[in-house]
Design a protein around this motif. Sequence first.
Motif, PDB file in Angstrom:
ATOM      1  N   ASP A 177       0.461  -1.196  -0.020  1.00 49.90           N
ATOM      2  CA  ASP A 177      -0.026   0.351   0.036  1.00 49.90           C
ATOM      3  C   ASP A 177       0.829   1.228   0.606  1.00 49.90           C
ATOM      4  O   ASP A 177       0.187   2.205   0.407  1.00 49.90           O
ATOM      5  CB  ASP A 177      -0.972  -0.107   1.256  1.00 49.90           C
ATOM      6  CG  ASP A 177      -1.598  -1.145   1.149  1.00 49.90           C
ATOM      7  OD1 ASP A 177      -2.217  -1.755   0.086  1.00 49.90           O
ATOM      8  OD2 ASP A 177      -2.558  -1.385   1.768  1.00 49.90           O
ATOM      9  N   ARG A 232      -8.326   1.798  -5.783  1.00 41.96           N
ATOM     10  CA  ARG A 232      -8.395   0.734  -5.275  1.00 41.96           C
ATOM     11  C   ARG A 232      -7.654   0.315  -3.986  1.00 41.96           C
ATOM     12  O   ARG A 232      -8.393   0.265  -3.085  1.00 41.96           O
ATOM     13  CB  ARG A 232      -7.673  -0.430  -5.815  1.00 41.96           C
ATOM     14  CG  ARG A 232      -8.468  -1.847  -5.833  1.00 41.96           C
ATOM     15  CD  ARG A 232      -7.848  -3.417  -6.443  1.00 41.96           C
ATOM     16  NE  ARG A 232      -6.745  -3.249  -6.608  1.00 41.96           N
ATOM     17  CZ  ARG A 232      -6.763  -3.217  -8.438  1.00 41.96           C
ATOM     18  NH1 ARG A 232      -7.531  -2.603  -9.379  1.00 41.96           N
ATOM     19  NH2 ARG A 232      -5.333  -2.627  -8.807  1.00 41.96           N
ATOM     20  N   VAL A 233      -7.253   1.337  -3.439  1.00 43.28           N
ATOM     21  CA  VAL A 233      -5.792   0.487  -1.885  1.00 43.28           C
ATOM     22  C   VAL A 233      -7.015   2.846  -1.315  1.00 43.28           C
ATOM     23  O   VAL A 233      -7.681   1.947   0.036  1.00 43.28           O
ATOM     24  CB  VAL A 233      -4.770   0.816  -2.086  1.00 43.28           C
ATOM     25  CG1 VAL A 233      -4.470   2.010  -0.655  1.00 43.28           C
ATOM     26  CG2 VAL A 233      -3.741   0.344  -2.794  1.00 43.28           C
ATOM     27  N   ASN A 274      -9.789   3.112  -1.640  1.00 44.91           N
ATOM     28  CA  ASN A 274     -11.775   2.599  -1.809  1.00 44.91           C
ATOM     29  C   ASN A 274     -11.570   1.260  -0.414  1.00 44.91           C
ATOM     30  O   ASN A 274     -11.939   1.096   0.943  1.00 44.91           O
ATOM     31  CB  ASN A 274     -11.555   1.636  -2.479  1.00 44.91           C
ATOM     32  CG  ASN A 274     -12.112   2.822  -4.267  1.00 44.91           C
ATOM     33  OD1 ASN A 274     -12.563   4.207  -3.277  1.00 44.91           O
ATOM     34  ND2 ASN A 274     -12.572   2.431  -5.233  1.00 44.91           N
ATOM     35  N   LYS A 275     -10.799   0.699  -0.770  1.00 40.97           N
ATOM     36  CA  LYS A 275      -9.978  -0.200   0.710  1.00 40.97           C
ATOM     37  C   LYS A 275     -10.136   0.121   1.501  1.00 40.97           C
ATOM     38  O   LYS A 275     -10.520   0.146   3.075  1.00 40.97           O
ATOM     39  CB  LYS A 275      -9.012  -1.229   0.276  1.00 40.97           C
ATOM     40  CG  LYS A 275      -8.696  -2.204   1.267  1.00 40.97           C
ATOM     41  CD  LYS A 275      -7.383  -3.085   1.132  1.00 40.97           C
ATOM     42  CE  LYS A 275      -6.948  -4.097   1.994  1.00 40.97           C
ATOM     43  NZ  LYS A 275      -5.837  -4.130   2.466  1.00 40.97           N
ATOM     44  N   HIS A 276      -9.332   1.525   1.717  1.00 40.33           N
ATOM     45  CA  HIS A 276      -8.389   1.785   3.592  1.00 40.33           C
ATOM     46  C   HIS A 276      -9.338   2.986   3.736  1.00 40.33           C
ATOM     47  O   HIS A 276     -10.447   3.111   4.979  1.00 40.33           O
ATOM     48  CB  HIS A 276      -7.449   2.294   3.317  1.00 40.33           C
ATOM     49  CG  HIS A 276      -6.861   1.122   3.012  1.00 40.33           C
ATOM     50  ND1 HIS A 276      -6.169  -0.058   4.235  1.00 40.33           N
ATOM     51  CD2 HIS A 276      -5.344   1.318   2.307  1.00 40.33           C
ATOM     52  CE1 HIS A 276      -5.282  -0.725   4.438  1.00 40.33           C
ATOM     53  NE2 HIS A 276      -4.356  -0.315   2.494  1.00 40.33           N
ATOM     54  N   LYS A 293     -13.212   2.888   2.798  1.00 38.20           N
ATOM     55  CA  LYS A 293     -13.942   2.119   3.482  1.00 38.20           C
ATOM     56  C   LYS A 293     -14.063   1.480   4.674  1.00 38.20           C
ATOM     57  O   LYS A 293     -14.785   2.002   5.802  1.00 38.20           O
ATOM     58  CB  LYS A 293     -14.730   0.479   2.833  1.00 38.20           C
ATOM     59  CG  LYS A 293     -15.588   1.415   1.478  1.00 38.20           C
ATOM     60  CD  LYS A 293     -15.613   0.171   0.320  1.00 38.20           C
ATOM     61  CE  LYS A 293     -16.092   0.720  -1.389  1.00 38.20           C
ATOM     62  NZ  LYS A 293     -16.020  -0.485  -2.261  1.00 38.20           N
ATOM     63  N   GLU A 294     -12.686   1.447   5.429  1.00 39.68           N
ATOM     64  CA  GLU A 294     -12.042   0.763   6.775  1.00 39.68           C
ATOM     65  C   GLU A 294     -11.941   1.836   7.885  1.00 39.68           C
ATOM     66  O   GLU A 294     -13.236   1.652   8.754  1.00 39.68           O
ATOM     67  CB  GLU A 294     -11.084  -0.058   6.267  1.00 39.68           C
ATOM     68  CG  GLU A 294     -11.025  -1.687   5.444  1.00 39.68           C
ATOM     69  CD  GLU A 294      -9.763  -1.937   5.390  1.00 39.68           C
ATOM     70  OE1 GLU A 294      -8.522  -1.178   6.195  1.00 39.68           O
ATOM     71  OE2 GLU A 294      -9.701  -2.884   4.693  1.00 39.68           O
TER      72      GLU A 294
END
Length: 112
Positions: A3, A95-96, A98-100, A102-103
């Motif tokens: 990341d 993508r990274v 969006n992943k983080h 959302k978390e």
Amino acid sequence: KKDHIYMYRSKAEYDMAVMETHDNRKVTVKVKEFPIFEGSSILGGKEREVTYPWQKQKWMYFVLVRSKSKPGAFPIKIAAQTSIKLNPIFEGVKRVLNKHGKEWGYPGAERP
């Protein structure tokens, strides 16, 4: 670290770092490392283009704006000569984020 973005001074230094890493040796070239999830977002959410007067071809780029709460967190411009070359990097960064996002609720995340 998957990341993070790594920046090298040249393609030759990048190639040397890859070989050293592959051979399990300490990396001897200067590498700048930027985490792309610490409150980051993509400026405008899309790729942009710029044309320099001394070049025939336009360049495609995007700007990764990092959290202002971190000292020295200046925006990072990531560029390539064509959209085809830039797109995999752009999509990976999205993508990274969006992943983080959302978390942890960071502003770079796309909302469902």
